[in-house]
Design an enzyme around this catalytic site. Structure first.
Site, PDB file in Angstrom:
ATOM      1  N   GLU A 100       0.832  -1.217   0.000  1.00 24.54           N
ATOM      2  CA  GLU A 100       0.000   0.000   0.000  1.00 24.54           C
ATOM      3  C   GLU A 100       0.858   1.255   0.000  1.00 24.54           C
ATOM      4  OE1 GLU A 100      -0.523  -2.605   1.932  1.00 24.54           O
ATOM      5  OE2 GLU A 100      -2.599  -3.252   1.665  1.00 24.54           O
TER       6      GLU A 100
ATOM      7  N   PHE B  28     -11.666  -8.152  13.787  1.00 26.48           N
ATOM      8  CA  PHE B  28     -10.535  -8.570  12.960  1.00 26.48           C
ATOM      9  C   PHE B  28     -10.197  -7.487  11.939  1.00 26.48           C
ATOM     10  CE2 PHE B  28      -8.997 -10.763   9.067  1.00 26.48           C
ATOM     11  CZ  PHE B  28      -7.757 -11.107   9.564  1.00 26.48           C
ATOM     12  N   GLN B  29      -8.942  -7.121  11.887  1.00 28.36           N
ATOM     13  CA  GLN B  29      -8.426  -6.115  10.952  1.00 28.36           C
ATOM     14  C   GLN B  29      -9.058  -4.744  11.113  1.00 28.36           C
ATOM     15  OE1 GLN B  29      -8.200  -7.755   6.935  1.00 28.36           O
ATOM     16  NE2 GLN B  29      -6.150  -8.485   7.447  1.00 28.36           N
TER      17      GLN B  29
ATOM     18  N   LYS C  24     -17.552  -1.873   5.513  1.00 24.56           N
ATOM     19  CA  LYS C  24     -17.865  -2.862   4.483  1.00 24.56           C
ATOM     20  C   LYS C  24     -19.366  -2.924   4.192  1.00 24.56           C
ATOM     21  CE  LYS C  24     -16.847  -7.572   3.053  1.00 24.56           C
ATOM     22  NZ  LYS C  24     -16.065  -8.784   3.313  1.00 24.56           N
TER      23      LYS C  24
ATOM     24  N   MET D 228      23.651   9.691   3.513  1.00 29.38           N
ATOM     25  CA  MET D 228      23.402  10.970   4.173  1.00 29.38           C
ATOM     26  C   MET D 228      23.646  10.860   5.679  1.00 29.38           C
ATOM     27  SD  MET D 228      22.725  14.033   3.713  1.00 29.38           S
ATOM     28  CE  MET D 228      21.727  14.663   2.368  1.00 29.38           C
TER      29      MET D 228
HETATM   30  C1  LIG Z   1      11.773   6.130   5.971  1.00 28.05           C
HETATM   31  C2  LIG Z   1      13.026   6.816   6.383  1.00 28.05           C
HETATM   32  N1  LIG Z   1      13.836   6.245   7.293  1.00 28.05           N
HETATM   33  C3  LIG Z   1      14.969   6.863   7.665  1.00 28.05           C
HETATM   34  C4  LIG Z   1      15.327   8.065   7.123  1.00 28.05           C
HETATM   35  C5  LIG Z   1      16.603   8.765   7.562  1.00 28.05           C
HETATM   36  N2  LIG Z   1      17.532   8.909   6.424  1.00 28.05           N
HETATM   37  C6  LIG Z   1      17.658  10.040   5.696  1.00 28.05           C
HETATM   38  S1  LIG Z   1      18.749   9.927   4.469  1.00 28.05           S
HETATM   39  C7  LIG Z   1      19.148   8.338   4.883  1.00 28.05           C
HETATM   40  C8  LIG Z   1      20.171   7.580   4.131  1.00 28.05           C
HETATM   41  C9  LIG Z   1      19.742   7.270   2.759  1.00 28.05           C
HETATM   42  O1  LIG Z   1      20.640   6.354   2.228  1.00 28.05           O
HETATM   43  P1  LIG Z   1      20.568   5.887   0.736  1.00 28.05           P
HETATM   44  O2  LIG Z   1      19.149   5.574   0.372  1.00 28.05           O
HETATM   45  O3  LIG Z   1      21.549   4.832   0.472  1.00 28.05           O
HETATM   46  O4  LIG Z   1      20.920   7.217  -0.058  1.00 28.05           O
HETATM   47  P2  LIG Z   1      22.287   8.071  -0.043  1.00 28.05           P
HETATM   48  O5  LIG Z   1      22.182   9.055   1.080  1.00 28.05           O
HETATM   49  O6  LIG Z   1      23.411   7.112   0.167  1.00 28.05           O
HETATM   50  O7  LIG Z   1      22.299   8.734  -1.365  1.00 28.05           O
HETATM   51  C10 LIG Z   1      18.404   7.926   5.990  1.00 28.05           C
HETATM   52  C11 LIG Z   1      18.522   6.612   6.628  1.00 28.05           C
HETATM   53  C12 LIG Z   1      14.439   8.633   6.187  1.00 28.05           C
HETATM   54  N3  LIG Z   1      14.663   9.826   5.610  1.00 28.05           N
HETATM   55  N4  LIG Z   1      13.307   7.982   5.819  1.00 28.05           N
END
Ligand SMILES: Cc1ncc(C[n+]2csc(CCOP(=O)(O)OP(=O)(O)O)c2C)c(N)n1
Lengths: 202, 564
Positions: free
Chosen positions: B54, B116-117, B166, B467
């Site tokens: 989803e 349920f659900q 539903k 990042m």
């Molecule tokens: C759902 C979610 N979980 C955690 C984060 C925190 N977060 C921001 S950037 C990042 C790293 C992203 O890594 P990657 O997808 O490998 O991209 P890169 O920065 O290496 O280009 C994380 C964990 C987020 N933004 N969204």
């Protein structure tokens, strides 16, 4: 957003739909605006309820809170009572400890405040007082030396003074006859225009 | 309109959606929404895209909405189906995406019994939707759905959820089918507010125009305004494309990973006019010092945004297009050669900083350089996203799809699918990190199932949650806690291959151009994995809590003790 922490009195006209109260309190909670009192009741228009809030904070916080309220779909109108003269009242129930020595004095003070006795116990009298905040506070202070056992306050309710209704006429479309009949009709109102005509928002 | 014989609540729902011109929905079935899926078989003109999760469905609906400016629609069952929409709803709320989410719920008599659900999805989504409903009476369905669509699209757009028990879906419909609401139209500015803005602009020696995502539908008017007044213009992360990058007035993106020119211009401006933006903290840096020499004019549709974060001298409540039009009509001859010269110096400094050494930066640059003006670029969240935002050059609005406000990893790939379905004639490129891609990689199946031919996936594989690693490097003395992916990443080409999708790989400056060629030339959707050195940062960077003028401009500067 600087300024003094103050109490602000705000009334909100809302559609009478499930979760309206939750939406409003959730909005306040999320943005950490403290609600000091809140009272809710139905209005003269079926489908619309009226709430009065006391919010504490500086002017900026309260204005932001009002703008956020304005955005809720269920909110029909927000009234900032600081912009016009208003009347406000609160109802207090207070249970005061009495002894044979104090009974008469307590009753006399209550008469001066036009407080009514609503319950009589062996060692306590319960009073009902209505009035503005000053009167309520003064009554509590007068009773305190005798021993206050418990209190319950309804929170303030307010109306703008004068003959104009707080529900602005554009909400009726074209006058009293077209007054809201059901929440459905409220739902079809062009909210964007409503908000535009509400002045003093920012 | 007329009453309809032999109609269920579910059919009334589809009828109303069709009447609103909705021809594509994204979703995933389940017990509590089955009557709706059953009724769908009577509406062959509505295309339903079955995602694999989803969250994939709702991000695809967001991508659809961001690319077209039209409402995106997604459908889920009760309980776990509905809760899987939560991230997408929050994302759409933050980025003002017009979205309608339809969820099934348990029958009315079971609501509140922990059936349920069952999940209280309206309660759960209350703070992350513009509004939401539980439909209690089947006869109310058309009215509620029409109203939900109007709310989602009008004013500042946003997500609206309609939860349908539903038995309401199954019940005989005896109500009225309603016609769509009239187009809400534009909100014209108050002439006095425009006059105040004009007066202030006329005094400006160092004006800056700051354009946000709320102006994506107003690019023509914004461009005319900036040119008429000759105001140097910055576009926020959400505003990219609302002003053409090729225009000499364009200074890039402001904020945490903004350009030197944009951030310096804001810090030195004496009048700053912000249009369709909300002064997010990633844009302002330390708010106290944001545009510290400037008087601020704020144009926004949403009254609650004006004065929320920054003090505002002039507030104009209006939609971006009407306001920009009114302002450009009031333009006066206007030159400030010193300011223009100063800005060109800063811009030149940005151009020097364009990454050339092999790394995520140069890889992203080479990919985005190959985009044509009509192509849509989506990103996921992370370093690659900021690099793409810095390096891509958009000439048109609605060609840039990214999760700005919530910063949702896993957003980019399904959003690119939504955009690709909305605009099958253009290429929908998605740049993702190796981390974020794996959050919604299962949507590769959606490409295969619907034979979607125009999605080009580029994974910048740095073996890290890049990042986060950059922040650990700068602010946590290189303690790389739980960010290494290199030991467990899948073979991305094999992963794509498992779904029948062609894959390409590059791992050096030398073999990247050919790989990009082959990837883009491949007939049909394809995946390109670019393996890059692991420890690369994104610069410039304004450290969290710092002011824009305290920006670290280069990697070298960062390693010389920018580590606080
Ligand atoms: C759902 C979610 N979980 C955690 C984060 C925190 N977060 C921001 S950037 C990042 C790293 C992203 O890594 P990657 O997808 O490998 O991209 P890169 O920065 O290496 O280009 C994380 C964990 C987020 N933004 N969204």
């Amino acid at each position: 957003m600087t300024g003094m922490e103050q109490d602000h009195l705000v009334s909100v006209i809302v559609r009478d739909e499930p979760r309206v109260l939750t939406r409003i309190t959730a909005l306040f909670g999320r943005r950490a605006y403290n609600i000091k009192s809140l009272s809710v009741g139905s209005t003269e228009h079926p489908g619309l309820s009226r709430m009065t809030f006391v919010v504490t904070g500086n002017r900026g916080i309260v204005e932001q809170a009002m703008k956020q309220l304005e955005k809720l779909i269920d909110v029909v109108h927000v009234i900032d009572h600081s912009l016009e003269k208003f009347v406000d009242r609160e109802l207090l129930l207070v249970k005061v400890h009495i002894t044979n020595d104090t009974r008469v004095e307590v009753r006399h003070i209550a008469e001066d405040f036009r407080a009514r006795i609503v319950d009589v116990g062996r060692h306590a009298l319960t009073f009902e007082v209505t009035g503005d905040e000053g009167k309520i506070t003064a009554f509590i202070e007068q009773m305190r030396p005798f021993g206050i056992l418990e209190t319950m306050r309804t929170g303030r309710v307010a109306l703008t003074r004068g003959s104009n209704a707080d529900i602005p006429s554009h909400i009726y479309h074209d006058g009293e006859t077209a007054a809201l009949k059901s929440p459905t009709q409220t739902a079809l109102l062009p909210r964007e225009q409503d908000a535009q005509t509400v002045e003093n928002l920012f | 309109m007329t009453q309809q014989a032999d109609m269920s609540g579910a059919k009334a729902l589809w009828h109303t959606l069709a009447a609103h011109g909705i021809d594509t929905v994204f979703g995933y079935p389940g017990g509590a929404i089955m009557p709706v899926y059953d009724a769908l078989t009577y509406y062959p003109d509505i295309r339903h895209i079955l995602a694999r999760h989803e969250q994939g469905a709702i991000h695809a609906a967001e991508g659809w909405a961001k690319a077209t400016g039209q409402i995106g629609v997604c459908i889920a069952t009760s309980g776990p189906g509905a809760t899987n929409l939560v991230t997408g709803l929050a994302d759409a709320m933050m980025d003002s995406v017009p979205l309608l989410a339809i969820t099934g719920n348990v029958a009315r008599h079971l609501i509140g019994t922990d059936a349920f659900q069952e999940a209280d999805i309206t309660g759960i989504t209350l703070p992350i939707t513009k509004h939401n409903y539980v439909v209690q009476d089947p006869d109310d369905l058309p009215r509620i759905v029409a109203e939900a669509i109007r709310i989602a699209r009008s004013g500042r757009p946003g997500p609206v959820l309609v939860d349908i028990p539903k038995d309401v879906q199954l019940a005989a419909f005896g109500g009225e089918l309603v016609a769509p609401h009239a187009d809400p139209g534009r909100l014209a500015p108050d002439p006095q507010a425009i006059q105040a803005a004009v007066t202030l602009l006329q005094t400006a020696q160092r004006p800056v125009l700051m354009v946000g995502g709320g102006a994506q539908g107003a690019a023509a008017e914004i461009t005319a305004f900036a040119r008429a007044w000759q105001i140097p213009t910055v576009t926020t992360l959400m505003g990219l494309g609302a002003f053409p990058a090729s225009d000499p007035l364009w200074l890039g993106m402001p904020g945490m990973h903004g350009s030197v020119a944009a951030n310096r211009a804001i810090s030195e401006a004496d009048v700053l006019i912000g249009v369709g933006l909300r002064f997010d903290d990633r844009v302002t840096g330390r708010v106290k010092d944001f545009a510290r020499h400037a008087q601020i004019i704020h144009v926004d549709l949403d009254a609650a945004e004006i004065g929320k974060i920054v003090r505002t001298q002039v507030s104009v409540r209006a939609d971006a297009a009407s306001a920009a039009q009114a302002l450009s009509e009031a333009a006066t001859p206007y030159v400030h050669p010193e300011w223009t010269a100063q800005i060109q110096t800063w811009k030149a400094r940005d151009q020097q900083g364009s990454p050339t050494a092999w790394g995520a930066g140069s890889a992203v640059r080479q990919v985005v350089e190959r985009l044509r003006p009509d192509d849509i670029l989506s990103t996921d969240v992370g370093q690659h996203q900021m690099l793409a935002a810095q390096l891509a050059r958009f000439e048109k609005p609605r060609r840039w799809i990214t999760s700005g406000g919530l910063g949702t990893m896993g957003f980019g790939f399904p959003a690119a699918i939504g955009a690709a379905l909305a605009e099958p004639q253009v290429t929908s490129v998605i740049i993702a990190g190796d981390g974020g891609f794996q959050m919604t990689a299962q949507e590769l199946a959606t490409l295969t199932k619907y034979r979607i031919q125009n999605v080009k996936i580029c994974i910048i594989n740095n073996s890290f949650l890049g990042m986060v690693r950059q922040w650990q490097e700068l602010f946590h003395e290189r303690r790389y806690s739980e960010v290494y992916l290199g030991d467990s990443n899948p073979d991305f080409l094999k992963l794509a291959g498992a779904y029948g999708i062609e894959g390409f790989r590059a791992d050096s400056q030398d073999n990247l151009p050919a790989a990009i060629d082959a990837w883009l030339a491949h007939p049909g959707s394809a995946l390109l994995e670019v393996v890059v050195p692991q420890e690369h940062g994104v610069f410039p960077m304004v450290p969290a809590g710092a002011a824009l003028h305290e920006m670290i401009e280069t990697e070298a500067e960062a390693s010389q003790g920018g580590s606080k």
